[in-house]
Design an enzyme around this catalytic site. Structure first.
Site, PDB file in Angstrom:
ATOM      1  N   ARG A  97     -16.763  16.143  17.083  1.00 23.66           N
ATOM      2  CA  ARG A  97     -17.505  16.706  15.938  1.00 23.66           C
ATOM      3  C   ARG A  97     -16.690  17.824  15.292  1.00 23.66           C
ATOM      4  O   ARG A  97     -16.671  17.990  14.085  1.00 23.66           O
ATOM      5  CB  ARG A  97     -18.883  17.198  16.381  1.00 23.66           C
ATOM      6  CG  ARG A  97     -19.658  17.890  15.276  1.00 23.66           C
ATOM      7  CD  ARG A  97     -21.189  17.807  15.412  1.00 23.66           C
ATOM      8  NE  ARG A  97     -21.692  17.820  16.760  1.00 23.66           N
ATOM      9  CZ  ARG A  97     -21.830  18.929  17.521  1.00 23.66           C
ATOM     10  NH1 ARG A  97     -21.499  20.113  17.050  1.00 23.66           N
ATOM     11  NH2 ARG A  97     -22.322  18.830  18.735  1.00 23.66           N
ATOM     12  N   ASP A 115     -15.530  19.124  -8.619  1.00 23.80           N
ATOM     13  CA  ASP A 115     -15.706  17.763  -8.118  1.00 23.80           C
ATOM     14  C   ASP A 115     -14.620  16.920  -8.791  1.00 23.80           C
ATOM     15  O   ASP A 115     -14.676  16.669  -9.998  1.00 23.80           O
ATOM     16  CB  ASP A 115     -17.114  17.260  -8.467  1.00 23.80           C
ATOM     17  CG  ASP A 115     -17.397  15.882  -7.868  1.00 23.80           C
ATOM     18  OD1 ASP A 115     -16.438  15.095  -7.722  1.00 23.80           O
ATOM     19  OD2 ASP A 115     -18.570  15.592  -7.576  1.00 23.80           O
ATOM     20  N   LYS A 153     -15.038   6.734  -3.693  1.00 16.51           N
ATOM     21  CA  LYS A 153     -14.642   6.202  -4.990  1.00 16.51           C
ATOM     22  C   LYS A 153     -13.136   5.901  -5.016  1.00 16.51           C
ATOM     23  O   LYS A 153     -12.693   4.988  -4.350  1.00 16.51           O
ATOM     24  CB  LYS A 153     -15.093   7.175  -6.085  1.00 16.51           C
ATOM     25  CG  LYS A 153     -16.534   7.688  -5.905  1.00 16.51           C
ATOM     26  CD  LYS A 153     -17.595   6.624  -6.044  1.00 16.51           C
ATOM     27  CE  LYS A 153     -18.978   7.078  -5.607  1.00 16.51           C
ATOM     28  NZ  LYS A 153     -19.516   8.272  -6.231  1.00 16.51           N
TER      29      LYS A 153
HETATM   30  C1  PLP Z   1     -20.562   9.213  -5.951  1.00 18.01           C
HETATM   31  C2  PLP Z   1     -20.364  10.609  -6.340  1.00 18.01           C
HETATM   32  C3  PLP Z   1     -20.805  11.661  -5.527  1.00 18.01           C
HETATM   33  C4  PLP Z   1     -21.548  11.391  -4.233  1.00 18.01           C
HETATM   34  O1  PLP Z   1     -20.711  10.846  -3.264  1.00 18.01           O
HETATM   35  P1  PLP Z   1     -21.208   9.808  -2.100  1.00 18.01           P
HETATM   36  O2  PLP Z   1     -19.921   9.467  -1.450  1.00 18.01           O
HETATM   37  O3  PLP Z   1     -21.899   8.682  -2.777  1.00 18.01           O
HETATM   38  O4  PLP Z   1     -22.121  10.588  -1.219  1.00 18.01           O
HETATM   39  C5  PLP Z   1     -20.544  12.953  -5.931  1.00 18.01           C
HETATM   40  N1  PLP Z   1     -19.897  13.217  -7.092  1.00 18.01           N
HETATM   41  C6  PLP Z   1     -19.460  12.236  -7.902  1.00 18.01           C
HETATM   42  C7  PLP Z   1     -18.743  12.578  -9.174  1.00 18.01           C
HETATM   43  C8  PLP Z   1     -19.695  10.910  -7.566  1.00 18.01           C
HETATM   44  O5  PLP Z   1     -19.279   9.942  -8.386  1.00 18.01           O
END
Ligand code: PLP
Length: 379
Positions: A47, A171, A196
């Site tokens: 962990r 992000d 992604k």
């Molecule tokens: C998909 C996404 C998230 C969330 O991520 P998960 O891996 O689905 O938990 C956060 N920010 C952006 C810009 C995203 O496209």
């Protein structure tokens, strides 16, 4: 070592123990102590730290020009750790056009724990300045934003927030470290949904945080280890494998996207196209300053939303599905999918309405993508 080489070789390159070219999956959870207070390679319990995840984290830190990275079981899990760096009573600014799940997590979940959020247009510096309050402790920026593709000047906003004593988080999901490195422009923390582009094959759910300043290492490690949302060895390995082809995938996705944008801009049924690599995009100059590419995300609005439900059934090569960043082209209806959690008035104001579609361009032959759009739009 240059970027594309670094992506292929990762942090360690060849495994020191075995010579394996592909870093091994160390499935072990607990590690032997040679003596009281000692470990063999710093590992005790998975962990907190585990070898395959550590290799991934070290690779991600290098790619983002950071000092430390943490890999989590999802993007939301990474964002959840980030938000717990703040005490109750803190005020945070957040890009108003953003992933709906992030909005839901902040407002519905963390709003209950005494955190205050203001959703603002972070691509407008004056708006950001005016929204700062005495208790503002940070900003969460999505750039390019989802789904309207607004671009925030990371350096300019970072300066303003830093002066106010706040933390800057970006992000970076839409461009990945291959095209954008927010830490180089003054951000403190980079966040990824590695599900992604980093994963790239629609088969791993994962997230990451990356920092440069060492003052963040202790608090984030403590949160990650205490909460336990850290990524498992097999998924860590899948991401290591995916990173090897990140440059090839993203270059092709961008190349395909540029062709599709050109096509969509001329299409009689299309009202507007939103792509950060379009010289007519209002934030194009900012994009040129802080990125080395435009990526494969396109949003476009139709002149009428009436036929969208029928249109979505017609695609044959492009798939109607949520998510993005994979080698397969996907089309999303943000209003009902990714942005279903956003209140209607806010959505409408941003332009996320019944006419808006978002495309994540894959690596297929662009002629097949063009033909598919042509036949689907012909209703
Ligand atoms: C998909 C996404 C998230 C969330 O991520 P998960 O891996 O689905 O938990 C956060 N920010 C952006 C810009 C995203 O496209």
């Amino acid at each position: 070592m240059r970027e594309k080489t670094r992506l292929v070789h990762g942090y360690t390159g060849i495994d020191q123990n075995t010579g394996a070219i592909s870093f091994p999956i160390y499935q072990g959870v607990t590690f032997a102590h040679p003596a009281l207070g000692e470990t063999t390679r710093g590992f005790a319990y998975a962990r907190a730290d585990s070898p395959t995840r550590q290799e991934l984290e070290r690779t991600l830190a290098l790619l983002e020009h950071g000092t430390r990275a943490w890999a989590f079981s999802s993007g939301m899990s990474a964002i959840s750790v980030f938000i717990k760096l703040f005490e109750p009573g803190s005020h945070l600014l957040v890009s108003e056009d953003l992933y709906g799940g992030t909005y839901r997590l902040f407002t519905e979940i963390y709003g209950k724990y005494g955190l205050e959020f203001d959703y603002v247009d972070t691509s407008n510096l004056e708006v950001v300045k005016a929204a700062i309050r005495p208790n503002t402790k940070g900003i969460f920026i999505e750039t390019p934003s989802n789904p309207m593709m607004h671009v925030t000047d990371i350096r300019a906003v970072s300066e303003v927030i830093r002066e106010a004593g706040g933390v800057v988080a970006v992000d970076n999901t839409f461009l990945s470290p291959y095209f954008q490195k927010p830490l180089d422009f003054g951000a403190d923390i980079v966040i990824h949904s590695a599900t992604k582009y980093i994963g790239g094959h629609n088969d791993v759910l994962a997230g990451a945080l990356i920092v440069r300043n060492e003052k963040w290492i202790e608090p984030i490690s403590r949160l990650a280890m205490s909460e336990g949302g850290t990524l498992g060895p097999h998924d860590s390995w899948l991401l290591l494998r995916s990173l090897k082809t990140l440059s090839v995938r993203m270059d092709r996705q961008q190349e395909n996207a540029l062709h599709l944008v050109e096509y969509l801009k001329k299409h009689p049924k299309v009202e507007a196209v939103y792509y950060v690599g379009d010289p007519e995009h209002p934030d194009y100059e900012t994009t040129l300053k802080q990125t080395t590419g435009y990526g494969g995300m396109i949003s476009f609005s139709l002149k009428s939303g009436e036929k969208v439900p029928d249109l979505l059934k017609r695609f044959k090569v492009i798939t109607f599905a949520e998510s993005l960043g994979g080698v397969e082209s996907l089309i999303t209806y943000p209003m009902v999918q990714t942005h279903g959690a956003i209140p209607v008035e806010m959505r409408e104001r941003l332009g996320v309405n019944e006419k808006l579609l978002r495309m994540s361009v894959g690596i297929e032959d662009v002629e097949d993508l063009l033909e598919d759009l042509e036949q689907a739009l012909s209703i």
